[in-house]
Each structure stands twice: as structure tokens, then as C-alpha cells.
Write a protein that holds these residues in place. Sequence first.
Motif, PDB file in Angstrom:
ATOM      1  N   SER A  13      -7.698  -5.692   8.210  1.00 16.20           N
ATOM      2  CA  SER A  13      -8.903  -4.896   8.458  1.00 16.20           C
ATOM      3  C   SER A  13     -10.138  -5.725   8.758  1.00 16.20           C
ATOM      4  O   SER A  13     -11.171  -5.189   9.147  1.00 16.20           O
TER       5      SER A  13
ATOM      6  N   GLY B 192      -2.769  -0.420  -2.598  1.00 15.50           N
ATOM      7  CA  GLY B 192      -3.890  -0.597  -1.669  1.00 15.50           C
ATOM      8  C   GLY B 192      -5.147  -0.966  -2.400  1.00 15.50           C
ATOM      9  O   GLY B 192      -5.939  -1.772  -1.935  1.00 15.50           O
TER      10      GLY B 192
ATOM     11  N   GLY C  41       2.253  -0.231  -6.893  1.00 12.48           N
ATOM     12  CA  GLY C  41       2.850  -1.274  -6.064  1.00 12.48           C
ATOM     13  C   GLY C  41       1.705  -2.118  -5.542  1.00 12.48           C
ATOM     14  O   GLY C  41       0.550  -1.691  -5.536  1.00 12.48           O
TER      15      GLY C  41
ATOM     16  N   LYS D 190     -10.796   0.925   0.939  1.00 11.03           N
ATOM     17  CA  LYS D 190     -11.177   0.055  -0.173  1.00 11.03           C
ATOM     18  C   LYS D 190     -12.701  -0.012  -0.244  1.00 11.03           C
ATOM     19  O   LYS D 190     -13.372   0.201   0.763  1.00 11.03           O
TER      20      LYS D 190
ATOM     21  N   HIS E 106      -1.179   1.740   9.775  1.00 12.08           N
ATOM     22  CA  HIS E 106      -1.535   0.516   9.067  1.00 12.08           C
ATOM     23  C   HIS E 106      -0.365   0.069   8.201  1.00 12.08           C
ATOM     24  O   HIS E 106       0.201   0.871   7.459  1.00 12.08           O
TER      25      HIS E 106
ATOM     26  N   THR F   6      -1.054  -6.537   4.353  1.00 16.81           N
ATOM     27  CA  THR F   6      -0.559  -6.567   5.722  1.00 16.81           C
ATOM     28  C   THR F   6       0.363  -7.767   5.927  1.00 16.81           C
ATOM     29  O   THR F   6       1.417  -7.655   6.548  1.00 16.81           O
TER      30      THR F   6
ATOM     31  N   GLN G 117       0.191  -4.422 -11.508  1.00 21.37           N
ATOM     32  CA  GLN G 117       0.704  -4.165 -10.158  1.00 21.37           C
ATOM     33  C   GLN G 117       2.198  -4.397 -10.067  1.00 21.37           C
ATOM     34  O   GLN G 117       2.818  -4.032  -9.069  1.00 21.37           O
TER      35      GLN G 117
ATOM     36  N   THR H  19      -9.601   1.044   5.396  1.00 22.80           N
ATOM     37  CA  THR H  19      -8.390   1.393   4.645  1.00 22.80           C
ATOM     38  C   THR H  19      -8.741   1.942   3.264  1.00 22.80           C
ATOM     39  O   THR H  19      -7.931   1.928   2.357  1.00 22.80           O
TER      40      THR H  19
ATOM     41  N   ARG I 144     -10.216  -9.610  -5.948  1.00 22.98           N
ATOM     42  CA  ARG I 144     -10.085 -10.404  -4.724  1.00 22.98           C
ATOM     43  C   ARG I 144     -10.808 -11.711  -5.046  1.00 22.98           C
ATOM     44  O   ARG I 144     -11.809 -11.692  -5.772  1.00 22.98           O
TER      45      ARG I 144
ATOM     46  N   ALA J 214      -6.683  -0.873  -6.890  1.00 20.71           N
ATOM     47  CA  ALA J 214      -6.239  -0.625  -8.260  1.00 20.71           C
ATOM     48  C   ALA J 214      -6.384   0.846  -8.630  1.00 20.71           C
ATOM     49  O   ALA J 214      -7.413   1.460  -8.361  1.00 20.71           O
TER      50      ALA J 214
ATOM     51  N   ASP K  24      -5.977 -12.874  -3.492  1.00 13.39           N
ATOM     52  CA  ASP K  24      -6.122 -12.095  -4.717  1.00 13.39           C
ATOM     53  C   ASP K  24      -6.105 -13.031  -5.915  1.00 13.39           C
ATOM     54  O   ASP K  24      -5.493 -14.105  -5.873  1.00 13.39           O
TER      55      ASP K  24
HETATM   56  P1  ADP Z   1      -6.647  -4.347   4.598  1.00 16.77           P
HETATM   57  O1  ADP Z   1      -6.126  -2.975   4.623  1.00 16.77           O
HETATM   58  O2  ADP Z   1      -7.934  -4.491   3.875  1.00 16.77           O
HETATM   59  O3  ADP Z   1      -6.442  -5.100   5.840  1.00 16.77           O
HETATM   60  P2  ADP Z   1      -4.366  -4.825   3.216  1.00 16.77           P
HETATM   61  O4  ADP Z   1      -3.961  -3.427   3.423  1.00 16.77           O
HETATM   62  O5  ADP Z   1      -3.502  -5.907   3.680  1.00 16.77           O
HETATM   63  O6  ADP Z   1      -5.736  -5.133   3.735  1.00 16.77           O
HETATM   64  O7  ADP Z   1      -4.765  -4.961   1.712  1.00 16.77           O
HETATM   65  C1  ADP Z   1      -4.355  -6.022   0.931  1.00 16.77           C
HETATM   66  C2  ADP Z   1      -5.181  -6.124  -0.313  1.00 16.77           C
HETATM   67  O8  ADP Z   1      -5.309  -4.865  -0.972  1.00 16.77           O
HETATM   68  C3  ADP Z   1      -4.512  -6.998  -1.343  1.00 16.77           C
HETATM   69  O9  ADP Z   1      -4.701  -8.350  -1.058  1.00 16.77           O
HETATM   70  C4  ADP Z   1      -5.206  -6.538  -2.613  1.00 16.77           C
HETATM   71  O10 ADP Z   1      -6.472  -7.127  -2.762  1.00 16.77           O
HETATM   72  C5  ADP Z   1      -5.398  -5.071  -2.385  1.00 16.77           C
HETATM   73  N1  ADP Z   1      -4.347  -4.321  -3.049  1.00 16.77           N
HETATM   74  C6  ADP Z   1      -3.206  -3.870  -2.523  1.00 16.77           C
HETATM   75  N2  ADP Z   1      -2.494  -3.189  -3.438  1.00 16.77           N
HETATM   76  C7  ADP Z   1      -3.217  -3.210  -4.569  1.00 16.77           C
HETATM   77  C8  ADP Z   1      -3.031  -2.671  -5.898  1.00 16.77           C
HETATM   78  N3  ADP Z   1      -1.974  -1.958  -6.221  1.00 16.77           N
HETATM   79  N4  ADP Z   1      -3.989  -2.908  -6.801  1.00 16.77           N
HETATM   80  C9  ADP Z   1      -5.080  -3.634  -6.498  1.00 16.77           C
HETATM   81  N5  ADP Z   1      -5.329  -4.145  -5.291  1.00 16.77           N
HETATM   82  C10 ADP Z   1      -4.394  -3.942  -4.339  1.00 16.77           C
END
Ligand code: ADP
Length: 547
Positions: free
Chosen positions: A190, A307, A329, A528, A235, A333, A363, A526, A437, A309, A422
Amino acid sequence: MLGLMQQRPLLISTLLTHAARHHGSAEVVSATGSGGVYRTTWGETERRARRLARVLQGLGVQPQDRIGTLAWNDYRHLEIYYATSGMQAICHTINPRLAPDDIAYIVDHAGDSVLCIDPGFAPLLGGIAARIKDTVRTVVVMTDAAGMPALDLPGGMRLLCYDTLMDAGSDDYAWPEFDENTASALCYTSGTTGRPKGVLYSHRSTVIHAYAVALPDVLDMRATSRILPVVPMFHVNAWGIPYATALTGAALVLPGRHLDGASLARMLNQERVTMTCGVPTIWLGLLQHLRSSGEKLATVKRIMTGGSAAPPLLIEAFRDEFGVAIEHGWGMTELSPVGTYNAPKPPQVGLSGEPAVRHMLKQGRVLPGIDMKIVDGDGRELPWDGKQFGDLMVRGPWVCSGYFGDPPGSACDADGWFATGDVATVDADGYMEITDRSKDVIKSGGEWISSITLENIAVSHPDVAEAAVVAAIHPKWDERPLLLVVPRPGHTVDPDSVLNMYQGQVAKWWLPDAVVVLDELPHTATGKLLKTELRSRYRDYYGKTTT
Ligand code: ADP
């Protein structure tokens, strides 16, 4: 001596042909909006994917050409997934929630020659068409002739109708065999820190990932399962579910674009869904709807959340009020995307009450195939004691080696470790818990404070809908946590009562120094929290308030 076993390539088309041959009548159901559904089967999906491969050949698509998609979760998108990869082209899913500027950059960087779009994204495409006209030759609108939008495209870019092309197509295509390491799909991160980067999946990585997510201690997929991925196909491959359902013959229920609590509850119950997957915000919306409508979930047993917490209240509410297990989970990406899943081992089976919720906030354990470690600032491995947190590193057959356009191996170190960005702890049983992060962790007087832990406590306050904790620069401690909260509708937040929640839950020095009440918080494409923006808005907060 080499083993004497057959070298059949792990190809995505074999997942689909397996589903068609052995689970041909298993359902693929798509929401069409306004309460309607489109019903098809894995058998029909395989036939139509072959037809689409012929159509794409007719449009001049060659092996390794990139076919972009801007689309919701539905049967046409599924056909594109399989037809493109199966014919050795590359399915490039694009997140429509990104800024148009980023989308134009991504299409151009990927070199997409064809774009397949849902009609609703026609205005978005119209806005960037001039910027991608040197790359994109063909735009296929995923609709019937009657649904074709009026779209004025630059010269040299043609506009075609998916259903019209399919109606004129033929099914005589045969899936080719080729090297399993061939690129199959492309997805950009993203880009919350700089330009988005392309992760280029292979047939091999995708098939192995599908086997792993289907395992009992992950999504537990069976031919009798009915899975609804809320997580978007635009995504991170909808967390691999379009592939793992074909692998196992599970029914696939695709929710389209209406992802509000009421639409989801209707689809989940009407289609007898057993398992669903998505981000916490979706489940908060579903929870609110179930509470206010009095509806129950009749068949859903488990919800995979990832995605970001999941707050404890979500886990408790679904368990206690609706008898549904919310399971964490984790992935990204760069990991295709699933890396860990929280399923119990024998010591966790007997947990109940608060310790059970505490455990479910983790997680989870790595999927077999993924190797993980946590390291300190000097790269030294840290112990798995559930307390010390460090940078999380992973490696495995479905972990990115280099970004699209970069050399292989350039995204990881010499031993193949990929730095996830992370920060996490791992306990003695191997359960990983994200504490931050790496760029969001708060460094106070040389010690680290987890923003996620502080956010989880804040959202357990009855008046708080959403919370973010960011580092603000502090004259004495370098950084101190600042808590930003959004009240629940109709509620008022008393900062002191929120701060009281922290008593006894975290060390005193972890307590946020101040609370700011806001109407809303910014989010990424996404879903976040957009911490970069919050940090730049509030980084001087203590400088201004401390005298
Ligand atoms: P983006 O969508 O921002 O490109 P991703 O979809 O690849 O990135 O997201 C990855 C990040 O999302 C992980 O590195 C982590 O920080 C966060 N993440 C994913 N799953 C979890 C979870 N279950 N709990 C906390 N953080 C999570």
C-alpha cells in the motif's frame, strides 16, 4: 542420489482442474448487489476460465503480460485470476482504494497491457486514463452489454465488454504446462512509506501457500466448508482463499462490494457460510449490526481476522454473544500473505475466561514452511519468552525474495531472512504477538512501548470506538505516547476515565501522557490506521504543551 519421484509442476491451473474434476458441482456464489446472487460451480468456473484465456489470446495477450484488475470479489474476478495465471500471463490485482495517483503509478510501473474493471470504477479509470495511455491498450469492463459505462478514453485505448467477449468466445483452450517458478500474479504494497512496491508471486509459491492455509490448524478447509472471503481479491489474493477453496473443493461465497454488517449477515446466513475472513473493522461493523438487529449467525463457526490487531472486545463479544470464535492470522503482501495463525496446541485447549482472550490476542504460530525469528537492533536473535520484543524476520517458499523490477534476493539478507517491519514477541510455545510496526513503536527514554497494547486497552473502554497511540516528541524522554480516541456514537469520552483503564495493565511509564478526543481517525487503503499522518500531525504535541 536424487529421489525418483515425478516432477509435475505446481501450477495454479491444476488447482482449478482438480476442483472441476472432483468438485465440479461445488458452488461459487457471488453477490450482485441489491440482494441478488449469481450461482455457478467450480466446474463451470474452469470452463469459463478456459474461454476467457481464449478471449485474452484474441486480444493479443502473451505469456507474462500483466493484466490489471480493479474489481470486487465476484465470479468474473475469479475467472480472471485463473485464466490469466493459467495461460502464463500475470494477474495484477490493484487496490481501488489507493489514491488515483498511486494507481496510475502502479499500472504504469507494472506495465499492464489490459485492465479489467468493474463498471463502478469507470470514473476512477477515466481520471487516470491519460497517465496510463502508453501502457494500457485495452480496457475490459466486467459487465454485460447493458451495463457498459460511457467512458471517453484516449486514442489507441479500446473499451470492451466482458460478457460480450465471453459470449463470442470458445472453450477449446487447453491449459499449458510450464515451469512452476513462472510469475503468476502481482500485488503492490500500500505504500504508506514511499511508493508502492510490487510483490511478484509464482505458481509454485501460490500452490504451496494454498496447501498451507487449507490446513486444519489454519482455515481447516474441507469439501463441506463454505467460505466467504470479505478480504478483497484486489489485495493480497484474498489471503489465498480463491486458490485454497479450489484445492479443497470448498464452496466459495463472494460478497461483491456491499460489505456493511447487514449485507454480510444476510449473505453469511443465506449461503450457510461456515468460515469467513477479513479485517477487524469489518467484524466491528458486523457486530454492531447483529447487536442492533438481534440477528444471529446460524452457520458461521469461525472468523479469521487479520490485517491489523483485533481488539479484545471483538473476540469476547463474538464468543460470548454469538458462539463464534474469532481467530487471529498475521501476514503481509510479501508473504502471499499468510505467515501465522492462532490455533491451539494442547496447553491452550483448556484456557477459558480472561487468559483465553489474552492468548487469542496473539497473532499465532507459523504455518509449516515459514521460519521466523525476532532480533534486537544489532541483529542478535532474541529469546522466545513472550516478553522481549524485537524485529520480526521470516523466510520460506512463499516469502518475497525481491520486489518487481529488482533482482532476486534483493529484498532479503544473505540467509534469505526478510525483515517484516513488524516488532513482535514470541512465547515459549511459539506464538508470535505483534507489538508494533517498527516505525510506530514508541521509544521512551531508550525503552520501547507498544502502541498496539495501549490501543487495545483504550478500545475496551465503553465510550471509545477507535483509538490510536502515536509517539510525540518529548523534551526529556525523546518520545512519549499520545492517545487519540474517537468516541462511540452518542457517547462522550472522559480522558481520565480512559487513562484509569491502564492501571494495573501496563507499567506506569507506559501510560499515555495525554488524551486527544477526535471525530475520526485517518485510515490507509487497506483499512489500517494511517499512523504516518497522525505522527506528523501530533509529533510536536508535547513540545507545545510542555513548558
Ligand atoms: P498493506 O496492506 O498496508 O500494504 P499488508 O496488507 O501487507 O500491507 O499488511 C501487512 C502488515 O499488516 C503487517 O506487516 C502487520 O503490520 C499488519 N498486520 C497484518 N496482520 C496483522 C494482525 N493480525 N495483527 C496485527 N497486525 C497485522
